[in-house]
Design a protein around this motif. Structure first.
Motif, PDB file in Angstrom:
ATOM      1  N   PHE A 187      34.254 -41.685  48.330  1.00 11.12           N
ATOM      2  CA  PHE A 187      33.679 -42.499  47.272  1.00 11.12           C
ATOM      3  C   PHE A 187      34.714 -42.865  46.225  1.00 11.12           C
ATOM      4  CE2 PHE A 187      29.470 -41.382  48.833  1.00 11.12           C
ATOM      5  CZ  PHE A 187      28.761 -42.537  48.540  1.00 11.12           C
ATOM      6  N   LEU A 246      30.223 -45.674  36.515  1.00 10.99           N
ATOM      7  CA  LEU A 246      30.224 -45.057  37.845  1.00 10.99           C
ATOM      8  C   LEU A 246      31.149 -43.838  37.889  1.00 10.99           C
ATOM      9  CD1 LEU A 246      30.227 -48.092  40.325  1.00 10.99           C
ATOM     10  CD2 LEU A 246      28.304 -46.681  39.590  1.00 10.99           C
ATOM     11  N   PHE A 251      29.671 -37.039  40.896  1.00  5.49           N
ATOM     12  CA  PHE A 251      30.081 -37.500  42.225  1.00  5.49           C
ATOM     13  C   PHE A 251      29.346 -36.765  43.345  1.00  5.49           C
ATOM     14  CE2 PHE A 251      33.124 -39.992  40.150  1.00  5.49           C
ATOM     15  CZ  PHE A 251      33.774 -40.800  41.055  1.00  5.49           C
ATOM     16  N   ARG A 253      26.310 -36.516  43.534  1.00  2.00           N
ATOM     17  CA  ARG A 253      25.171 -37.383  43.860  1.00  2.00           C
ATOM     18  C   ARG A 253      25.583 -38.477  44.842  1.00  2.00           C
ATOM     19  NH1 ARG A 253      21.837 -33.614  42.636  1.00  2.00           N
ATOM     20  NH2 ARG A 253      21.473 -33.289  40.407  1.00  2.00           N
ATOM     21  N   TYR A 254      26.817 -38.940  44.738  1.00  2.00           N
ATOM     22  CA  TYR A 254      27.300 -39.937  45.691  1.00  2.00           C
ATOM     23  C   TYR A 254      27.409 -39.322  47.083  1.00  2.00           C
ATOM     24  CZ  TYR A 254      28.723 -42.498  41.462  1.00  2.00           C
ATOM     25  OH  TYR A 254      28.753 -43.138  40.256  1.00  2.00           O
ATOM     26  N   LEU A 265      19.908 -38.441  43.096  1.00  2.00           N
ATOM     27  CA  LEU A 265      20.551 -39.379  42.178  1.00  2.00           C
ATOM     28  C   LEU A 265      19.531 -39.975  41.220  1.00  2.00           C
ATOM     29  CD1 LEU A 265      23.140 -40.997  41.424  1.00  2.00           C
ATOM     30  CD2 LEU A 265      22.377 -42.735  43.058  1.00  2.00           C
TER      31      LEU A 265
END
Length: 482
Positions: A187, A246, A251, A253-254, A265
């Motif tokens: 990501f 962002l 992260f 959650r990504y 998320l």
């Protein structure tokens, strides 16, 4: 007896990797033909050589797990060793910087603080501009791994509340860290590329786009211009705001989103609180500038959004000198910087979840006062919060305030004025970037500070980036006797 070999082994490997990465700006300087590439070549040889030798000398002591002592020492040792070597290209010839300035810049880069001692950034060699951006990008992904792996394991600042959801690492710190870093990297790299492409689309040159993409996703704030983002006003501010947000979201959650689960998320309470805070203060500044200064609504919203996101995320870009908006704006931006983004992101400062836990604890205490015989447990995301988490969070708040006061006093003793001392201490501990006042404010930089103040601020950046207690713990006798 304490065995430092596993710690030295990891630091050696990371140092060697840092040295190898110096070949990228070296190649850029060779390509543009500006003659500064030998500084990167020499630095790469020194850094890689020392890193490899350190790793080889310590390889016979590497095991499958680290003790708590070793883990604490590793987190601090990495963020101390890498700036020492990251400063070499600036010191050995890419600029005429003295080592104190080079170290300050490298520490500011790797801790993603964004404070700079360099002036006339446009005149810097392209390789050095890229190196400064790369340092912040490395620091951004590095702090995510630290926040997801090491700090929950070390029970620092209430971070243990994220242990179960952010990967269980019990007894397997290093192997699990590699796995987590790999997942996060997908990501992080992908968003950085997307950010660079978006910057090119809205008018930045490819070189400017790459540099700012690296420092936007890391919420670092280094720019290629003395005017910072003031050189790219307009649509690029919206792009930067989007990617800064962002970068300051968790992260993990990504990673969960990548595995097919979007619910964590959407239901993350700190994410909702963070976005609500940004929206609220953006609207405040939009209305404030509309009625006080008569600005155009779009301009007020755009500049309000950009600067709110930049400060609360700890990025530190400046599109305008918001000190000209009046004393209210100065006070709001000062305290915005002490809020911070989400845990497990590239953002810095106190972090929004700690304020949520603080308010939950205060609410429970008030209810106990009203109903002494009732049982009231602070809750976070609908779950009861344990006493050890609350104690850790309260300890963090106390140590942050004490550290802020101590650093402010020490800076004042070097001859700095009150505003510069307090705001400089806050910007270092919260890793924000700009301070307040004419010297280190959004329209200035840190070049005019004395050497002692620069060393103190560099130490503050390190302590703040590693959540204070992770650094302080290694200086206690009880820790080494444990």
């Amino acid at each position: 007896m304490f065995d430092a070999r596993p710690v030295a082994y990891v630091i050696g490997l990371l140092t060697a990797c840092l040295g190898a990465s110096m070949l990228i700006p070296m190649a850029l300087d060779l390509w543009v033909g500006n003659g500064h590439w030998p500084a990167f070549a020499e630095s790469a040889i020194i850094t890689t050589g020392i890193g490899v030798l350190m790793a080889l000398a310590s390889s016979n002591g590497v095991g499958d797990r680290l003790s708590i002592q070793q883990t604490f020492l590793l987190t601090t040792g990495v963020w101390l060793a890498l700036p020492i070597f990251g400063a070499l290209p600036m010191f050995l010839g890419a600029t005429e910087a003295r080592y104190v300035d080079a170290f300050f810049e490298a520490m500011s880069g790797l801790t993603t603080t964004g404070s700079t001692v360099f002036t006339q950034l446009e005149a810097l060699p392209d390789g050095l501009k890229l190196w400064r951006s790369m340092l912040q990008w490395f620091g951004g992904i590095g702090i995510i791994v630290v926040a997801m792996v090491f700090l929950p394991e070390l029970r620092v600042g209430g971070m243990q509340i994220f242990r179960s959801e952010a990967f269980d690492t019990m007894g397997k710190v290093l192997p699990r860290a590699v796995q987590i870093a790999a997942q996060i990297s997908y990501f992080y790299i992908g968003l950085t590329i997307a950010c660079a492409v978006a910057y090119v689309i809205v008018g930045l040159t490819p070189f400017e786009a790459i540099n700012h993409a690296l420092t936007t996703m890391s919420t670092g704030g280094f720019s290629t211009s003395d005017a910072s983002f003031g050189a790219f006003q307009g649509t690029p501010e919206y792009v930067a705001s989007f990617f800064m947000i962002l970068g300051s979201l968790p992260f993990v959650r990504y990673v969960q989103l990548l595995s097919g689960s979007a619910k964590p998320l959407l239901r993350d309470s700190q994410l909702r609180a963070y976005l609500a805070t940004i929206l609220g203060f953006t609207l405040l500044f939009t209305v404030f500038r509309l009625f006080v200064f008569g600005d155009h609504p779009e301009e007020g919203f755009r500049e309000g959004l950009f600067n709110v996101v930049s400060i609360i995320s700890g990025t530190g870009y400046a599109s305008v000198d918001y000190q000209l908006w009046g004393s209210l704006a100065v006070a709001v931006f000062f305290f915005l910087g002490l809020i911070g983004g989400c845990a497990g992101s590239t953002a810095c400062s106190v972090k929004i979840f700690r304020y949520q836990l603080l308010f939950a604890s205060i609410k429970a205490q008030v209810r106990r006062i009203h109903s002494p015989h009732g049982l009231f447990q602070p809750r976070y995301d609908g779950k009861p919060v344990s006493e050890d988490v609350l104690s850790s969070v309260m300890s963090f708040f106390v140590m942050f305030v004490v550290s802020l006061g101590m650093l402010s006093v020490l800076l004042g003793m070097t001859g700095l004025d009150f505003i510069t001392s307090v705001s400089g201490a806050a910007s270092a501990l919260a890793n924000i970037g700009p301070g307040l006042g004419s010297q280190i404010g959004p329209a200035g930089n840190f070049s005019g500070l004395n050497d002692t103040a620069k060393w103190l601020l560099a130490a503050g950046m390190l302590i703040g980036r590693l959540e204070l207690l992770a650094v302080y713990a290694i200086f206690t006798i009880r820790f080494w006797r444990a």
